[in-house]
Scaffold this motif. Sequence first.
Motif, PDB file in Angstrom:
ATOM      1  N   PHE A   1       0.783  60.123  24.205  1.00 14.99           N
ATOM      2  CA  PHE A   1       1.578  58.698  24.742  1.00 14.99           C
ATOM      3  C   PHE A   1       0.944  58.293  25.894  1.00 14.99           C
ATOM      4  O   PHE A   1       0.976  57.123  26.165  1.00 14.99           O
ATOM      5  CB  PHE A   1       3.025  59.040  24.618  1.00 14.99           C
ATOM      6  N   GLY A   2       0.943  59.257  27.133  1.00 17.73           N
ATOM      7  CA  GLY A   2       0.506  58.935  28.182  1.00 17.73           C
ATOM      8  C   GLY A   2      -0.949  58.288  28.317  1.00 17.73           C
ATOM      9  O   GLY A   2      -1.222  57.163  29.005  1.00 17.73           O
ATOM     10  N   ASP A   3      -1.743  58.638  27.281  1.00 19.69           N
ATOM     11  CA  ASP A   3      -3.147  58.151  27.502  1.00 19.69           C
ATOM     12  C   ASP A   3      -2.987  56.758  26.768  1.00 19.69           C
ATOM     13  O   ASP A   3      -3.686  55.695  27.212  1.00 19.69           O
ATOM     14  CB  ASP A   3      -3.950  58.779  26.319  1.00 19.69           C
ATOM     15  N   ILE A   4      -2.012  56.412  25.794  1.00 23.80           N
ATOM     16  CA  ILE A   4      -1.836  55.287  25.165  1.00 23.80           C
ATOM     17  C   ILE A   4      -1.219  54.277  26.272  1.00 23.80           C
ATOM     18  O   ILE A   4      -1.843  53.056  26.095  1.00 23.80           O
ATOM     19  CB  ILE A   4      -0.859  55.343  24.183  1.00 23.80           C
ATOM     20  N   LEU A   5      -0.410  54.523  26.980  1.00 21.30           N
ATOM     21  CA  LEU A   5       0.511  53.650  27.685  1.00 21.30           C
ATOM     22  C   LEU A   5      -0.584  53.292  28.953  1.00 21.30           C
ATOM     23  O   LEU A   5      -0.559  52.243  29.310  1.00 21.30           O
ATOM     24  CB  LEU A   5       1.515  54.551  28.484  1.00 21.30           C
ATOM     25  N   ARG A   6      -1.438  54.360  29.476  1.00 25.77           N
ATOM     26  CA  ARG A   6      -2.450  54.082  30.309  1.00 25.77           C
ATOM     27  C   ARG A   6      -3.483  52.905  30.150  1.00 25.77           C
ATOM     28  O   ARG A   6      -3.607  52.162  30.905  1.00 25.77           O
ATOM     29  CB  ARG A   6      -3.052  55.247  30.953  1.00 25.77           C
ATOM     30  N   THR A   7      -3.717  53.296  28.931  1.00 29.01           N
ATOM     31  CA  THR A   7      -4.927  52.221  28.314  1.00 29.01           C
ATOM     32  C   THR A   7      -4.276  50.881  28.066  1.00 29.01           C
ATOM     33  O   THR A   7      -4.815  49.971  28.344  1.00 29.01           O
ATOM     34  CB  THR A   7      -5.357  52.719  26.757  1.00 29.01           C
ATOM     35  N   VAL A   8      -3.025  50.817  27.503  1.00 25.49           N
ATOM     36  CA  VAL A   8      -2.386  49.187  27.335  1.00 25.49           C
ATOM     37  C   VAL A   8      -2.074  48.623  28.646  1.00 25.49           C
ATOM     38  O   VAL A   8      -2.534  47.534  28.870  1.00 25.49           O
ATOM     39  CB  VAL A   8      -1.180  49.717  26.769  1.00 25.49           C
TER      40      VAL A   8
ATOM     41  N   SER B   1      -0.581  55.370  17.104  1.00 19.33           N
ATOM     42  CA  SER B   1      -1.425  53.981  16.746  1.00 19.33           C
ATOM     43  C   SER B   1      -0.489  52.705  16.723  1.00 19.33           C
ATOM     44  O   SER B   1      -0.788  51.841  16.974  1.00 19.33           O
ATOM     45  CB  SER B   1      -2.033  54.344  15.271  1.00 19.33           C
ATOM     46  N   GLN B   2       0.805  53.115  16.113  1.00 25.08           N
ATOM     47  CA  GLN B   2       1.558  51.875  15.938  1.00 25.08           C
ATOM     48  C   GLN B   2       2.116  51.463  17.372  1.00 25.08           C
ATOM     49  O   GLN B   2       2.149  50.169  17.593  1.00 25.08           O
ATOM     50  CB  GLN B   2       2.817  52.283  14.848  1.00 25.08           C
ATOM     51  N   ALA B   3       2.455  52.342  18.293  1.00 27.60           N
ATOM     52  CA  ALA B   3       2.719  52.095  19.625  1.00 27.60           C
ATOM     53  C   ALA B   3       1.655  51.411  20.324  1.00 27.60           C
ATOM     54  O   ALA B   3       1.938  50.221  20.979  1.00 27.60           O
ATOM     55  CB  ALA B   3       3.258  53.421  20.569  1.00 27.60           C
ATOM     56  N   PHE B   4       0.375  51.736  20.062  1.00 28.00           N
ATOM     57  CA  PHE B   4      -0.668  51.128  20.855  1.00 28.00           C
ATOM     58  C   PHE B   4      -0.754  49.579  20.275  1.00 28.00           C
ATOM     59  O   PHE B   4      -1.002  48.714  20.903  1.00 28.00           O
ATOM     60  CB  PHE B   4      -1.865  52.013  20.495  1.00 28.00           C
TER      61      PHE B   4
ATOM     62  N   ILE C   1       6.285  51.019  24.627  1.00 33.93           N
ATOM     63  CA  ILE C   1       7.291  51.871  24.907  1.00 33.93           C
ATOM     64  C   ILE C   1       8.441  51.725  23.767  1.00 33.93           C
ATOM     65  O   ILE C   1       8.906  52.670  23.575  1.00 33.93           O
ATOM     66  CB  ILE C   1       7.831  51.686  26.443  1.00 33.93           C
ATOM     67  N   LYS C   2       8.765  50.517  23.708  1.00 32.96           N
ATOM     68  CA  LYS C   2       9.819  50.088  22.501  1.00 32.96           C
ATOM     69  C   LYS C   2       9.541  50.826  21.280  1.00 32.96           C
ATOM     70  O   LYS C   2      10.288  51.355  20.385  1.00 32.96           O
ATOM     71  CB  LYS C   2      10.251  48.650  22.478  1.00 32.96           C
ATOM     72  N   SER C   3       8.096  50.475  20.845  1.00 32.46           N
ATOM     73  CA  SER C   3       7.809  50.968  19.634  1.00 32.46           C
ATOM     74  C   SER C   3       7.746  52.432  19.305  1.00 32.46           C
ATOM     75  O   SER C   3       8.175  52.954  18.589  1.00 32.46           O
ATOM     76  CB  SER C   3       6.318  50.405  19.252  1.00 32.46           C
ATOM     77  N   TYR C   4       7.318  53.074  20.537  1.00 32.94           N
ATOM     78  CA  TYR C   4       7.242  54.638  20.542  1.00 32.94           C
ATOM     79  C   TYR C   4       8.710  55.231  20.427  1.00 32.94           C
ATOM     80  O   TYR C   4       8.801  56.227  19.812  1.00 32.94           O
ATOM     81  CB  TYR C   4       6.576  55.217  21.895  1.00 32.94           C
ATOM     82  N   ASN C   5       9.344  54.478  21.374  1.00 30.22           N
ATOM     83  CA  ASN C   5      10.967  55.039  21.096  1.00 30.22           C
ATOM     84  C   ASN C   5      11.828  54.710  20.074  1.00 30.22           C
ATOM     85  O   ASN C   5      12.881  54.954  20.171  1.00 30.22           O
ATOM     86  CB  ASN C   5      11.645  54.697  22.476  1.00 30.22           C
ATOM     87  N   GLY C   6      11.144  53.695  19.283  1.00 30.29           N
ATOM     88  CA  GLY C   6      12.150  52.841  18.499  1.00 30.29           C
ATOM     89  C   GLY C   6      12.521  53.632  16.987  1.00 30.29           C
ATOM     90  O   GLY C   6      12.104  54.617  16.904  1.00 30.29           O
TER      91      GLY C   6
END
Length: 388
Positions: free
Chosen positions: A352-359, A278-281, A383-388
């Motif tokens: 995460f793939g679903d999130i990235l595709r949607t963004v 959710s945060q990454a999105f 990506i930065k948020s997810y990996n942060g």
Amino acid sequence: MKDQRLLMIPGPIEFDAEVLMEMGKPTVSHVAPDFIEVFGRAIEQMRELFQCHDGQPFIVAGTGTFSMDMACANLIEPGDSALIVSTGYFGDRMADILVRYGASVTQVRGPIGGVPDFDEIEKALNAENFKLMTITHVDTSTGVMNDVKSLSEIAKKYNVLVVVDGVCSVAGEELKMSEWGVDVAFTASQKAVGVPPGLALLVAGPKAIESFQKRKTPVQNYYGDWKNWLPIMENYEARKPSYFGTPAVNLVQALNLSLEQILAEGLDTRIKRHKRLSQAFKDGISGMGLKQVPMVEEYSAHTMTAPYYPEGIDPAQFLTGIKEEGIILAGGLHPDIKAKYFRIGHMGSVSFGDILRTVAAIEISLANNGYEFELGSGVSATIKSYNG
Ligand code: PMP
């Protein structure tokens, strides 16, 4: 071309392949020993999911609205008073149902995107003798998440039953019925529980059952009357055949498997996963310069996001553009801001793939609809948020 459409609305969601396969198995008798075992296990697992060790689960064919209906019909008698902590569309629906069963209803509302003031809630509780207080944990029309734990604490001081609409939260947000003093909580199968639409899922704690048993008048809803369902749930749990209305056999089988998966992941891990995604999105949404309906991060759901459109975006064209990228999103629902925002669900087996595709799809559609921003800023922030 492979059909890669991705359903990213706040329910129904994308379902796990194994759960769908479980649904597709041949239908067995509702009193077959194997099915009785599955139903019994599903009931036991519901108790764990809702974290209510001494609660009574109900698994009944229906939707989330039927869960609401069941809670109100069984707890309200004509002339009772009910307090609604309203954060949007589903609070209003709760009011309609309560009034239908003869309750006198008081609503405490927050501004759109905000939560009601705690002092105002306490003032209302002080002023009247309420039978119950309802809270929409996550109102799917705004993406606002209520602080159920603190609200229950307040309600308990006034000896009021706490009823939580967890349709957009259970299995995606933290909800500890026993520990927090929640008396009834419910959801529907098609959201974070991860089973196709068709099951109303409710747990009633001991005080709610006691209040139901002390009723002076009959429940004004035949199908939803706990008097009809209580022996059925008890019998299935005791691994005995039973019948009131034919259970949704295939859905119950799928539910049992999904609950196994949820508990195997672990509730804490699952909630952390929802928070991280959710945060990454949300960081992606902010990264492209969009604002969200919830005014404060603290009251923002992790199962969904509700961004406002930037100036000048046509909702229909924007959503068509998203669809062309293979993603299905939902438009606005709250009547006061319907055309100003859209909604994304990210719960259950979302990756995460679903999130990235949607963004990425949101960025492309915004750019094609004339919004000026740095293309890629959303994806980069995600990506930065997810990996942060
Ligand atoms: N409450 C909330 C918070 C919901 O999000 C929904 C469905 N979106 C409902 C109740 C009603 O559920 P259903 O559509 O399954 O009847």
